[in-house]
Design a protein around this motif. Structure first.
Motif, short mmCIF file in Angstrom:
data_model
loop_
_atom_site.label_atom_id
_atom_site.label_comp_id
_atom_site.label_asym_id
_atom_site.label_seq_id
_atom_site.Cartn_x
_atom_site.Cartn_y
_atom_site.Cartn_z
N PRO A 51 0.58 -1.11 0.31
CA PRO A 51 -0.44 -0.05 0.11
C PRO A 51 0.61 1.11 0.05
CG PRO A 51 0.11 -0.64 1.71
CD PRO A 51 1.02 -1.78 1.27
N VAL A 52 0.53 2.42 0.22
CA VAL A 52 1.05 3.40 -0.39
C VAL A 52 0.93 4.22 0.97
CG1 VAL A 52 0.68 5.38 -1.56
CG2 VAL A 52 0.90 3.71 -2.56
N TYR A 53 2.06 5.39 1.55
CA TYR A 53 1.57 5.96 2.45
C TYR A 53 2.03 7.06 2.12
CZ TYR A 53 2.82 8.04 6.99
OH TYR A 53 2.55 9.24 7.78
N ILE A 54 0.97 8.77 2.60
CA ILE A 54 0.67 9.43 1.98
C ILE A 54 1.12 10.88 3.00
CG2 ILE A 54 -0.01 11.69 0.69
CD1 ILE A 54 -2.21 9.46 -0.26
N GLN A 55 2.51 11.24 3.94
CA GLN A 55 2.64 12.58 3.97
C GLN A 55 1.91 12.82 3.88
OE1 GLN A 55 6.80 11.24 5.66
NE2 GLN A 55 6.93 13.96 5.86
N ALA A 56 0.74 13.58 4.04
CA ALA A 56 1.03 15.34 4.21
C ALA A 56 -0.20 15.24 4.70
CB ALA A 56 0.25 14.87 2.51
N ASP A 57 -0.40 16.99 4.25
CA ASP A 57 -2.42 17.05 5.11
C ASP A 57 -2.20 18.04 4.83
OD1 ASP A 57 -0.03 19.10 5.56
OD2 ASP A 57 -0.25 19.56 7.69
N GLY A 58 -3.92 18.68 4.65
CA GLY A 58 -4.53 19.65 3.60
C GLY A 58 -4.76 19.89 2.58
N LEU A 59 -4.94 20.73 1.99
CA LEU A 59 -5.92 20.22 0.41
C LEU A 59 -5.39 19.48 -0.53
CD1 LEU A 59 -7.59 24.09 0.08
CD2 LEU A 59 -9.00 21.46 1.06
N VAL A 60 -3.67 19.19 -0.54
CA VAL A 60 -3.13 18.55 -1.58
C VAL A 60 -3.68 17.35 -0.22
CG1 VAL A 60 -1.03 18.22 -2.00
CG2 VAL A 60 -1.40 20.27 -2.23
N GLY A 61 -2.87 16.82 0.11
CA GLY A 61 -3.16 15.50 0.91
C GLY A 61 -4.33 14.90 0.69
N GLN A 62 -5.39 15.32 0.81
CA GLN A 62 -6.65 15.16 0.50
C GLN A 62 -6.98 14.63 -0.62
OE1 GLN A 62 -8.61 13.88 3.46
NE2 GLN A 62 -9.94 13.60 1.17
N ALA A 63 -6.35 15.91 -1.58
CA ALA A 63 -6.86 15.45 -3.28
C ALA A 63 -6.12 13.98 -3.56
CB ALA A 63 -6.18 16.81 -4.02
N ILE A 64 -4.87 13.84 -3.14
CA ILE A 64 -4.09 12.68 -3.50
C ILE A 64 -4.54 11.80 -3.10
CG2 ILE A 64 -2.62 11.64 -3.12
CD1 ILE A 64 -0.32 14.26 -3.03
N ARG A 116 6.62 21.01 -2.95
CA ARG A 116 7.67 20.44 -3.30
C ARG A 116 7.80 19.05 -2.66
NH1 ARG A 116 12.58 20.37 0.31
NH2 ARG A 116 13.82 19.47 0.16
N PHE A 117 7.90 17.44 -2.98
CA PHE A 117 7.55 16.65 -2.94
C PHE A 117 8.33 15.79 -3.50
CE2 PHE A 117 6.28 16.85 -7.09
CZ PHE A 117 6.40 15.72 -7.41
N ASP A 118 8.42 14.25 -2.43
CA ASP A 118 9.27 13.17 -3.22
C ASP A 118 8.94 12.74 -3.28
OD1 ASP A 118 10.01 12.49 -0.28
OD2 ASP A 118 11.78 12.30 -0.66
N ALA A 119 9.61 11.36 -4.06
CA ALA A 119 7.80 9.40 -3.86
C ALA A 119 9.91 8.85 -3.10
CB ALA A 119 7.39 9.31 -4.78
#
Length: 183
Positions: A51-64, A116-119
């Motif tokens: 599975p994928v872990y998304i380290q983000a918050d706010g609108l961008v994290g929710q959109a992802i 600014r992001f990475d994977a």
């Protein structure tokens, strides 16, 4: 030609027309499926990276989150369980005046979002090195619109910027995964 014969001819023509339309639609869908066409929102994560872990918050994290969930990609709330970690390292919003009237009053603003992001894969190897997206939308500050209307429009633009950032991040992820599988 009597009325009954005319109605029969019309029914026959309509049924043939429907059949032809149905066949044309099926042929078109087959061609699209055969050429590799996919909806833009689809995200394929190889089984080894789910599975994928998304380290983000706010609108961008929710959109992802929304885009991955709608594509059927499993998401985990625990980074150690993830095969792929998508991180938003930094995000900032800003605005600047882009138009003024004769009296110096602002008439339009440019609303900006920088992300600014990475994977990384589960071993911590970069799939996408740190990258930055800069998105911008214009916001007209119409003095005839009530303050609540301006705030609503600003919120809509912020959501649009977040959606566009999520789309671009996932497009880059898709390209990185395709390049990795080609090696």
């Amino acid at each position: 030609m009597n009325r009954q014969t005319a109605e029969g001819s019309i029914r026959w023509w309509r049924s043939r027309h429907r059949l032809a339309t149905l066949l044309l639609g099926l042929v078109g869908m087959s061609l699209l499926a055969g050429c590799g066409y996919r909806l833009r929102g689809d995200v394929d994560i190889p089984p080894g990276l789910a599975p994928v872990y998304i380290q983000a918050d706010g609108l961008v994290g929710q959109a992802i989150d929304d885009r991955l969930l709608s594509s059927g990609v499993p998401i985990t709330p625990v980074a150690n369980d993830a095969g792929l970690i998508l991180r938003i390292l930094d995000q900032s919003r800003g605005s600047r005046v882009v138009a003024v009237d004769r009296g110096g009053k602002a008439l339009a603003f440019a609303l900006e979002l920088e992300v600014r992001f990475d994977a990384l894969d589960a071993a911590g190897e970069p799939l996408i090195p740190p990258q930055q997206l800069t998105l911008e939308r214009t916001f007209d500050d119409n003095p005839d619109v009530a303050v609540l209307g301006k705030q609503l429009e600003s919120d809509i633009i912020d959501q649009d910027l977040a959606n566009a950032a999520a789309d671009q991040m996932l497009l880059r992820l898709r390209a990185a995964l395709a390049a990795r599988s080609a090696q």
